[in-house]
Design a protein around this motif. Sequence first.
Motif, short mmCIF file in Angstrom:
data_model
loop_
_atom_site.label_atom_id
_atom_site.label_comp_id
_atom_site.label_asym_id
_atom_site.label_seq_id
_atom_site.Cartn_x
_atom_site.Cartn_y
_atom_site.Cartn_z
N ILE A 10 5.88 10.06 -8.14
CA ILE A 10 5.06 9.38 -7.27
C ILE A 10 3.54 10.75 -7.46
O ILE A 10 4.06 11.71 -7.04
N MET A 45 -0.84 8.21 -4.31
CA MET A 45 0.57 8.09 -4.32
C MET A 45 1.31 6.36 -5.30
O MET A 45 1.50 5.77 -5.19
N GLY A 46 0.92 6.84 -6.60
CA GLY A 46 0.86 5.77 -7.34
C GLY A 46 2.13 6.79 -8.64
O GLY A 46 2.34 7.39 -8.54
N SER A 47 2.80 5.93 -8.91
CA SER A 47 3.76 5.78 -10.65
C SER A 47 2.91 7.39 -11.09
O SER A 47 2.33 7.16 -11.70
N ILE A 76 12.92 4.63 -7.47
CA ILE A 76 12.14 3.25 -8.19
C ILE A 76 11.73 3.77 -9.33
O ILE A 76 11.60 3.16 -10.26
N LEU A 98 11.64 5.80 -1.93
CA LEU A 98 10.32 5.37 -1.20
C LEU A 98 9.62 3.98 -2.01
O LEU A 98 8.75 3.99 -2.97
N PRO A 99 10.46 3.05 -0.84
CA PRO A 99 9.43 1.53 -2.40
C PRO A 99 8.75 1.80 -1.88
O PRO A 99 7.84 2.21 -0.89
N PRO A 100 7.15 1.28 -2.50
CA PRO A 100 6.43 0.64 -2.30
C PRO A 100 6.02 -0.13 -0.90
O PRO A 100 6.51 -0.28 -0.98
N PRO A 101 4.94 0.66 -0.07
CA PRO A 101 4.76 0.00 1.42
C PRO A 101 4.27 -1.48 1.03
O PRO A 101 3.75 -2.31 -0.12
N GLU A 102 4.86 -2.41 2.21
CA GLU A 102 4.50 -3.84 2.03
C GLU A 102 4.58 -5.02 0.97
O GLU A 102 3.79 -5.73 0.41
N LEU A 103 6.09 -4.61 0.14
CA LEU A 103 6.09 -5.45 -1.03
C LEU A 103 7.38 -6.10 -0.91
O LEU A 103 8.49 -5.01 0.51
N VAL A 106 12.39 -5.80 -3.04
CA VAL A 106 11.87 -4.46 -4.06
C VAL A 106 13.69 -3.74 -3.52
O VAL A 106 14.37 -4.28 -3.03
N ARG B 366 4.05 0.15 -8.82
CA ARG B 366 3.57 1.09 -7.64
C ARG B 366 2.23 1.33 -7.81
O ARG B 366 1.66 2.53 -9.03
N PRO B 368 -1.78 3.31 -7.88
CA PRO B 368 -2.18 4.18 -6.56
C PRO B 368 -2.89 3.89 -5.43
O PRO B 368 -3.26 2.11 -5.33
#
Lengths: 204, 620
Positions: A10, A45-47, A76, A98-103, A106, B366, B368
């Motif tokens: 990340i 904070m992206g892949s 992930i 660390l799952p992406p928030p608000e999904l 997952v 994921r 940004p």
Amino acid sequence: MKIEIVFSGIGGQGIITMSSIIGVACTKLGINVITAETHGMAQRMGSVEVFVRIGDVYAPLIMPGAADFVVALEMIEGLRTVRYLKKCGWLVISNLYLPPPELSSVPTRSDILNTLNQLPIKMLQIDVESIIEKLKDSRISNTVMLGALMAIDEISKIIPMNIVEDIIDQVLGDINREAFLMGYTQALEKLNKKDVAIANVCTF
Amino acid sequence: MSKVEKRLLGEETLTIFMLGNEAIARGAIEYGIGVATAYPGTPSSEIVGALAEVAKDLDIHVEWSVNEKTAFEVAYAAAMSGVPSVTAMKHVGLNVASDPLMTSAYTGVKAGFLIITADDPYMHSSQNEQDNRWYGIHAYIPVLEPSDPQNAKDLTYLGLQLSETYGHPFILRSVTRVSHTRAPVKLGAIRSPRSTGVFPREPIKWAVIPVHARKMKLKLIEKWNLLKEVLADIPYNKFEDTDSSLLIVASGIGYPYVKEALKLLNKEAKVLKLVTPVPLPIKLIEKAIKNIEKILVVEETDPVVEIQLKAALLDMGVNIKVYGENIIGRVGELTTDRVAHAIAKMFGISWSPPSIFSLNLEPPPRSPILCPGCPHRATFYALKLATKKLGIDPIYSGDIGCYSLGIAPPFNVQDVIIEMGGSIGLANGFAHTVRDRLTIAIIGDSTFFHAGIPPMINAIYNSAPMVILLLDNETTGMTGFQPHPGTGITAKGEKTKKIYVEELAKAAGVDYVGIFDPYNIKKAVEIIVEGIKVAMNGGIAFLVARRMCSLLAQRLMLLKHIYRIDGERCTGCQLCVKTLSCPAIVIKDEKPHILESLCRGCGICAEICPVKAVVKKSED
């Protein structure tokens, strides 16, 4: 000789730093190396994936299905980038999750491990969480995973461990050197105890 | 000495592992430039970023300019006065600088002048994937196109040298996979910088009034034809001869993919490595097409070489079939498999890429997102509250920067994003047409200085009611924290006059100025409501949300404390998770939990928690 490594994780985990350390080591050894990075927007904070190609290589990118190693700093992202790995290649994967928030849906840790275990690959999972806890620093997961990678023969016979250790010491300092060694030691123990997931079709 | 300084000022003959952009900077240093300018933009930012770090050592002028047009002009004037210079920008930045670009070929220059454009195929961090080699054809400016970091350094030097020899500007076209690739680079000798110029009065040479410009155009065409000959002889254009009847013309980054693919296919072809795509060196082509049955052109993005090549073959009366874009396409980046497919097709053989594992589990996307503690998150939250309070649904006219990420839920506050400064410019148009909805233009501080001031003045002059919401995070965030005129710091890290956006707006004549700290949600909502009311009554409201970027604050060690959630008080309503979408707040056993390693202590979640379950960790 040719080694292809994909580092994934990340944005913010220090993936460019770890790939550059390999690059500096190869350059010192007079070995050809190319790394290709992601900057800018994707970093927030992206892949993130960084390609490292060593030896008889020209192009900067790694084809899906061609990497000898995928080193994933997050679970992930390991699931996402395992498609770069060739059959019986090594997946070195952190246990950070660390799952992406608000999904809403997952995959869980065990979903991911179950899926990866079914693939024709060699998998080494590193307990990065415990090292972070011991060193009380969350920013060292990159050097821990780099240490783990160095425990694999195919890498260390080309890039000696002590050269990488010296560079980390000079560039990043004590705590990262310690993290690097802890990752190395943990991986070595796991490899010696055969505490790794090796698909039946692969040799180890 | 910093790490960048060590790499950039390393001794001749050393081989150093460096970023493509650093290699470009080194090439400029080796040539002895006296001036370097840029407005930051991915993937170009590190060129002048690196030069800024060594500007004091070399005693040269390096600046972050207010925008690319100004950057271009500063470097252009240096070259007019005999000081060699570079200006660097991302591909779309050259659009901003295209006005002086088009005329620079008419006047020419006295010292080396290299315009560096870093294109972004695949749009990793950009709004389009334009191929700036077209600008070379359009403006009569030769384009050099490197294949890797070593080549980038060498061509930077060569570009400056040719520019100085022929008194003509040159373009260096890099792409993401050259600028953001690292590889060992062998350093050359550094010449002393030339940083002082002279400018004798000579308007016949520099003032393009029609009577002068008409003469210049004639000379320009002569020079253009001469340069075609010159470029055919440079050693970096390389013809690799074999017995094959297939010629592959590989421009720039196309070359390493061709080499890789030929090795993969275990095939031989004649390869013409081209580093001068514009203008196409015809003499070199004439040499390379002997005993050839077909040609494949491999280049990244548009068929710039291919079209010129086809035209040249037609002129020569040569009938050789040319392939390229028709089998490789013109979308996205080149890859080894795209090129291998094309070459295999030329040989009439079949080739399949390596097989990929099929997964029964899809990794979630994921994308940004706004960082933890990002002040934009707080501003967007307050903006949503304010519009809800007034019961309105405005048009959110967005812009280029980290705040573009406000397009994602739960915020959805970027309805249109086009280009730098476009937020205010487009708001002018919406104000005159979509009369039943207010437009809120959302723009960052650096972007406002870059291209937001003229459209603000236009709005005042032409009575276009709007809210301008300026997100002032005291840096240029997305591209890596470059200072700008509002920070009071120069590229070299020196103090300078600080320019206040609110003073500019007041002087121009906006109807309302409101300044708030987005971390104070209550106050922020009050001021945004006030601003919206002004705009709804036909005025122009200028709101400044001022709070330093949390990543920068962390780097400067300005963060004081972090927060945690008191599990006993928390009711698990998840308001914080749903309305803030902060990466530091995760759900654990149905309840939110703050990841200490990510929390930056902005305290927005503490402010909005209905049961005050979020508490400062230091208060434990």
